[in-house]
Design an enzyme around this catalytic site. Structure first.
Site, mmCIF file in Angstrom:
data_model
loop_
_atom_site.group_PDB
_atom_site.id
_atom_site.type_symbol
_atom_site.label_atom_id
_atom_site.label_comp_id
_atom_site.label_asym_id
_atom_site.label_seq_id
_atom_site.Cartn_x
_atom_site.Cartn_y
_atom_site.Cartn_z
ATOM 1 N N PHE A 143 0.677 -1.313 -0.098
ATOM 2 C CA PHE A 143 0.073 0.039 -0.046
ATOM 3 C C PHE A 143 0.949 1.128 -0.082
ATOM 4 C CE2 PHE A 143 -2.262 3.694 1.618
ATOM 5 C CZ PHE A 143 -3.419 3.705 1.015
ATOM 6 N N ASP A 230 9.404 3.076 2.013
ATOM 7 C CA ASP A 230 8.260 3.677 2.205
ATOM 8 C C ASP A 230 8.013 3.476 3.784
ATOM 9 O OD1 ASP A 230 5.625 4.663 2.835
ATOM 10 O OD2 ASP A 230 4.691 3.916 1.230
ATOM 11 N N LYS A 259 2.420 10.939 7.560
ATOM 12 C CA LYS A 259 1.761 10.809 8.582
ATOM 13 C C LYS A 259 2.357 11.361 9.774
ATOM 14 C CE LYS A 259 -0.829 6.950 7.022
ATOM 15 N NZ LYS A 259 -0.559 5.609 6.274
HETATM 16 C C1 LIG Z 1 -0.835 5.937 4.710
HETATM 17 C C2 LIG Z 1 0.506 5.452 3.697
HETATM 18 C C3 LIG Z 1 0.605 6.064 2.461
HETATM 19 C C4 LIG Z 1 -0.175 7.303 1.933
HETATM 20 O O1 LIG Z 1 -0.461 8.311 2.684
HETATM 21 P P1 LIG Z 1 -1.639 9.351 2.202
HETATM 22 O O2 LIG Z 1 -1.227 10.131 3.407
HETATM 23 O O3 LIG Z 1 -2.615 8.807 2.768
HETATM 24 O O4 LIG Z 1 -1.551 9.910 1.040
HETATM 25 C C5 LIG Z 1 1.612 5.455 1.698
HETATM 26 N N1 LIG Z 1 2.379 4.552 2.121
HETATM 27 C C6 LIG Z 1 1.938 3.827 3.490
HETATM 28 C C7 LIG Z 1 2.903 2.824 3.752
HETATM 29 C C8 LIG Z 1 1.136 4.290 4.285
HETATM 30 O O5 LIG Z 1 0.665 3.769 5.267
#
Ligand SMILES: *Cc1c(COP(=O)(O)O)cnc(C)c1O
Length: 409
Positions: A143, A230, A259
């Site tokens: 994701f 990520d 985040k």
């Molecule tokens: C939440 C998340 C995203 C996307 O972040 P948004 O601020 O919702 O666009 C990308 N990668 C990971 C691993 C995430 O947990």
């Protein structure tokens, strides 16, 4: 059952907002530390932490002070001008994470997009891949966000069906499989990068084997491919270290943060890398109106400073162990728990039911009734990720709520 007031508020949200989420039937109006309160002032433990965006706790005083002070002074300048906060904030953030430079953005998805752009450009200009041939390897079950390019390599049908045409240039391999990476890197000279989550949070907190990340990093070095972590969900102390990559002592070529980079006050994200790699991004090649604003600078510096000064890594590591041990204990009597997994305070229970079962949702309703908010993820898992400022006493109380809530399942 929703009260009259709750019914009015949830109905409005259902009517006027796009229905792309299925929220638990609770309407929140206040938060402080590990707690949130609903419109009737019922208090809950927040065991989602806005998908780990509020690691520093709701309404964190230190971050709030920076936020208010800066919002009053100057919120947005655009990068057409220098501002008084950005350089100072990035000096602090890059040195804390051990990188030379950061490219600031807003949402997580944008930062992943940015990392992909940097990686492709590096592929053409440094690795000398032929025009439009660059590929990026990603993992099954990933994701990375919701933009067209990011859903193009999603494994979830719902996320991508009828949103095409999708972006080419991505190859999906199995997660937690080093040989799969080696095989593809050996075969294909056009690979510029390997994009991976150190733990797959959205996929139900999937923790790869020890050594997976460091082996992949070595392969990337061998085949001259950028290793892109990520860490939007796993970073900023969530798994017991400032970056989850540090559990295996690796330094990714690119690190993506989001985040908790703002502690939840404001969307702030960014890509960390070396001076050498970032030097390929020149004037006019990328940008964002809000990215790198004075407000984002002040807030992100305060958010990272709080995580460091208050040892959130150690808290997450120590309390995470206590929490998992307790969940295993609970699983002895509550047979519905099939597995417990996670690192630091990013954890999940895997339930003994199939992915389409209603049981996970019903358990979350029971948890809610008993004063703890969590959500099912990937069908039969429930993720538990409280703010990292939780105390041992609060954690013990939350554990007893979880135990009690599972009694009838
Ligand atoms: C939440 C998340 C995203 C996307 O972040 P948004 O601020 O919702 O666009 C990308 N990668 C990971 C691993 C995430 O947990």
């Amino acid at each position: 059952m929703l009260s009259r007031l709750e019914k009015i508020l949830t109905d409005k949200e259902e009517i006027f907002c796009a229905n792309t989420y299925k929220p638990l039937p609770v309407v929140l109006k206040k938060g402080k530390g590990v707690y949130v309160w609903d419109v009737h002032s019922k208090k809950y433990f927040d065991f989602l932490s806005s998908y780990s965006a509020v690691n520093q706790g709701h309404g964190n005083k230190k971050i709030l002070r920076s936020f208010i002070r800066q919002a009053k002074k100057l919120a947005l300048t655009s990068r057409a001008f220098y501002n008084s906060e950005l350089g100072d904030a990035l000096e602090y953030i890059t040195s804390t994470f051990g990188y030379d430079k950061m490219l600031p953005m807003n949402s997580g998805a944008e930062a992943v997009e940015t990392a992909i752009k940097i990686c492709r450009k590096w592929g053409y200009e440094v690795k000398k891949i032929k025009e439009n041939k660059a590929k990026i390897v990603v993992c099954d079950g990933n994701f990375h966000g919701r933009t067209i390019s990011l859903i193009s390599f999603s494994s979830s049908e719902k996320s991508k069906k009828n949103f095409g045409p999708l972006t080419p240039g991505f190859q999906i391999i199995e997660y937690n499989n080093v040989s799969a990476l080696e095989k593809i890197l050996k075969k294909d000279k056009n690979i510029a990068g390997f994009l991976v989550e150190p733990i797959q949070g959205e996929n139900g907190v999937v923790v790869p084997d020890d050594g997976y990340l460091s082996d992949c990093k070595k392969l990337c070095e061998k085949y001259n491919v950028l290793f892109i972590a990520d860490e939007i969900q796993t970073g900023i102390c969530r798994t017991g270290k400032l970056l989850a990559s540090w559990h295996e002592n690796i330094k990714p070529d690119l690190v993506i943060l989001g985040k908790a980079l703002s502690g939840g006050f404001y969307p702030v994200s960014g890509v960390l890398t070396s001076k050498k790699i970032m030097s390929i991004m020149k004037v006019g090649m990328h940008g964002s109106t809000f990215g790198g604003s004075p407000l984002a600078g002040a807030v992100s510096k305060a958010a990272i400073k709080y995580a460091v000064d208050y040892n959130l890594s150690i808290k997450s590591e120590v309390l995470g162990k206590i929490f998992r041990d307790a969940l295993w204990d609970i699983s002895k009597t509550r047979k519905i728990i099939k597995n417990v997994r996670g690192k630091g305070l990013l954890n999940a229970i895997v339930l003994d039911c199939d992915v389409n079962s209603k049981i996970p949702w019903e358990i979350c309703l029971k948890l809610q009734e008993n004063g703890l908010l969590a959500k099912p993820t990937q069908g039969n898992k429930i993720r538990f990720a409280p703010p990292l400022i939780i105390t041992k006493r609060q954690l013990k109380k939350a554990i007893s709520i979880i135990d009690e809530s599972l009694r009838d399942f």
